[in-house]
Structure formats: C-alpha cells, structure tokens
Scaffold this motif. Sequence first.
Motif, PDB file in Angstrom:
ATOM      1  N   HIS A 159       1.296  -0.985   0.242  1.00 58.44           N
ATOM      2  CA  HIS A 159       0.722  -0.078  -0.151  1.00 58.44           C
ATOM      3  C   HIS A 159       1.123   1.029  -0.435  1.00 58.44           C
ATOM      4  O   HIS A 159       0.764   2.036  -0.675  1.00 58.44           O
ATOM      5  CB  HIS A 159      -0.790   0.289   1.237  1.00 58.44           C
ATOM      6  N   HIS A 163       0.827   4.365  -2.761  1.00 50.85           N
ATOM      7  CA  HIS A 163       1.062   5.810  -2.056  1.00 50.85           C
ATOM      8  C   HIS A 163       2.796   6.513  -3.564  1.00 50.85           C
ATOM      9  O   HIS A 163       2.095   8.148  -3.578  1.00 50.85           O
ATOM     10  CB  HIS A 163       1.269   5.734  -0.537  1.00 50.85           C
ATOM     11  N   SER A 194      -0.262   9.579   6.315  1.00 51.82           N
ATOM     12  CA  SER A 194      -1.122   8.981   6.044  1.00 51.82           C
ATOM     13  C   SER A 194      -1.687   8.433   7.418  1.00 51.82           C
ATOM     14  O   SER A 194      -1.445   9.790   9.090  1.00 51.82           O
ATOM     15  CB  SER A 194      -1.236   7.775   5.161  1.00 51.82           C
ATOM     16  N   ASP A 367      -6.937   6.079   0.007  1.00 44.08           N
ATOM     17  CA  ASP A 367      -7.032   5.619  -0.250  1.00 44.08           C
ATOM     18  C   ASP A 367      -7.315   5.449  -1.734  1.00 44.08           C
ATOM     19  O   ASP A 367      -8.726   5.953  -1.687  1.00 44.08           O
ATOM     20  CB  ASP A 367      -6.522   4.743   0.582  1.00 44.08           C
TER      21      ASP A 367
END
Length: 399
Positions: A159, A163, A194, A367
């Motif tokens: 993940h 980003h 985040s 996201d």
Amino acid sequence: MITLGIETSCDETALALIESRTDSAGQLCVRVIDSLVHSQAELHSAYGGVHPNLAKREHGKNLIPLLHKLLIGAELKTRATIGDSEFGAALESFKAEIAQSNPELFQTFSAAHFLKNIPSIDRIAVTEGPGLEPALWVGINAARMLGKLWNITVVPVNHMEGHVIGSLLASDAARGDWQTLKPIEFPALALLISGGHTELVRVDPDFKYTILGQTKDDAVGEAFDKVARLLGLPYPGGPHISKLAHEAEEQKNATSVKLPRPMIKSGDLDFSFSGLKTAVLYAVRAHADASGLVSEEFKKGLALEFEMAVTETLDTKLRSAIESSSAKTLIVGGGVSANRRLRERFQKTADEFGLTLYLPSRHISGDNALMIALAAAIHSSKPTGPLKADGTLRLGNAR
Ligand code: KG4
Ligand code: ZN
C-alpha cells in the motif's frame, strides 16, 4: 496489458482499471480507464476511528457491486464466457474457506452472474499490506477468487508503494489519454504521511526503498484524527482541522497556546506525534468551561496552532532528510498530503533546494486502487508468493 487494482486496507473499498504498455524507448505508458472509491468514513465516524470488523463486513458487501459498476462503465471486451457448472465449481473450491471467513463477500460473489463473462483483464493487483488485516483479507480473497475464475495472475502490492507511485501520475482522469509517469532522478526522497504511517523513505533505481525515519508512536494522520475528536469534530479529522485552521487564519484568530514541535532537534529522521496530541488535550482542558466545552474561536485558534506545529515538524525533518540523502526528486504521498498548508510548505522547501516535488492530485491523495494498479505496472516481474494479508508490511522488505 489491462490491470484491475483492488484496495481494501482501511475504510475505503476501491477498484480501478488501467491499461499499460512499454513504448519503443522502453518507457512505461499508462492510461486510466476508471477508478472508483466507496468510502465507509461516515459509518466509522460513530466510533471516532476505523472499526476493523465493520470495515471487513462493509468491504465484503460492497466490493462485488462496485466491480459490477466499474465493469459496466469500462465496456471492456468479453474474452470468454464461463458456464454455470464451471462457475459453480470455482465457487465450491473456495466455499469451505471464504464462506466462513468472509460470508458477505462469498454471498455477493456467488450471486454475481456477470462474472461469468470474462472481461479482457490481464491481471489483478491487490493490496497485501500494511493495513487492517481483516479488511486486507477481503480484497485478497476477492482477488484470489477472481484470479481463479478468470484464470489470471494476482500480483500483491504494498500500500505504501502505492502512495509513492500514485504521486507520479500526472492525470487521474477516467478514460484519459496515454501518459508516462513523472520522471524521477534518483536517489529520490519520499515523505509518506497517512492515517497509519509517517515515513521518510529513500527511493533508489528500480524502486528499491530504504526507510530513513518513521514515527515512534502515532502517525500524523492519526494525530489529526485524534485532535479532531478532542475538538468535537467528525472522523476523518484532517479536512475538518484544516478548515478551522484556514478560518482562524482568515480571521486573524491566533491562540496564546504554544504547542510543541516534537523531535525537531532529535538529530534523526524519526517522528513522534502522541505528545503533540496530549498537549492539545491539556490545552482543551485548561480552556474548557464548567461543562467541559471550549469556544468555537478557541477551537479555530488551536486547530491553526496544531497545523502549524505539524507543518514545522514535518518540514524540519524533510529538510534534514534532503540534506543527508542528497535527494534529487521529492515525492510526498498519503492522505495527509491533501492538506493545503503542507502542500504549500513542501513546495517552498523544494523550490529552495532546487528540487522537483511530486504531490498526488488531491483526488488520489487518499486511499484508492489506481495507485495499486500503477504500483503493479512499474514492476515488470514481481515474484508471486502465496497471497497473504500482512498488516505490518514495510517498504523495502524482501519478499
Ligand atoms: O492515506 P489515507 O487515505 O489512509 C491511510 O492509508 O491511512 O490517509 C487518511 C488520513 C486520515 O488520518 C485523514 O484525517 C488524513 O489522511 N487527511 C488529512 C486531510 N485529508 C485527509 N489530514 C490533514 N489535512 C487534510 N486535508
Ligand atoms: Zn493510505
């Protein structure tokens, strides 16, 4: 090559389709087909943060209907059609495991007869971590079932790498033109901010990552969310704090409270935000009336001071990291990078050092699955091990 991206690491169920190819100069070209995000933020608001099992259930309910919507809009060619018995056999092979662990996903998948028309998708990219494991498993299980049914590969994606790569996309417009990703001069420096992470990461050629510094406790987004809660604002708190801070600035409403700029003199590239949150708590207590309330004016002033403290802290560390890493390109990513004050400050710093700064478009700072599909596209041959959710997956981990 057409890639379907799936992202369920937190409270957004997200799907995207991209097309990618390598041009005659060996450059990766991509085209956004579409990207859909179904946010659960409102549901979690009641808990003041993300409730993992609620997130899991919601992903399970929403992912397949969202896929239906995505495929209708994308109008991809049908590659082949699956018969009822083959569909039944595929479901049967996953039943024992997934009907138990993700009943909502299994139910919606079983009823999704549109899946029998195999769309011309070549592979699936799914977030394997970091994030909330019960939530991650929903995306992974959906990817495994679709991969088996459509006989295509499933590529796991970090993940946080999503980003980084999301910030390299020039245009996120659906049905967009072919584009190349923004060019990077290595070594690059990525600041990832985040709800779950605050990291400074060196990016070397072939997208090799080294974490240079990270938070020792709360992530910066988490600090925004917790401070918002202390001020009686809804989850996610970042945009609300930012709005109040902006109003305070317009109205020249400063507070006398001085919050700490944590660890700016620590001499390393680590962060700590939990003390800052506690300082806000004490300030709220000290200024509350007999019924525990603070005035709207005070909230605004405090929101501004909090945002300034975060901005100065992140910027100080960013500057140290630029100096010590000899970075040539700056990349900022993660949900908190939507913050206007931070964007302006980072741009100023980049200009001062003569560096190019890449920020995500505000659409995809939060996201999304576009960044997940893109992160799969930059790696031509990614090893595919057994698919497994890893809530604490780190950048730079050898698989
Ligand atoms: O990357 P993201 O969407 O999810 C995670 O991977 O965590 O980041 C979500 C975080 C939340 O903490 C939210 O409050 C924060 O990003 N955020 C902001 C802003 N918009 C979202 N923080 C500060 N200012 C904003 N404008
Ligand atoms: Zn994120």
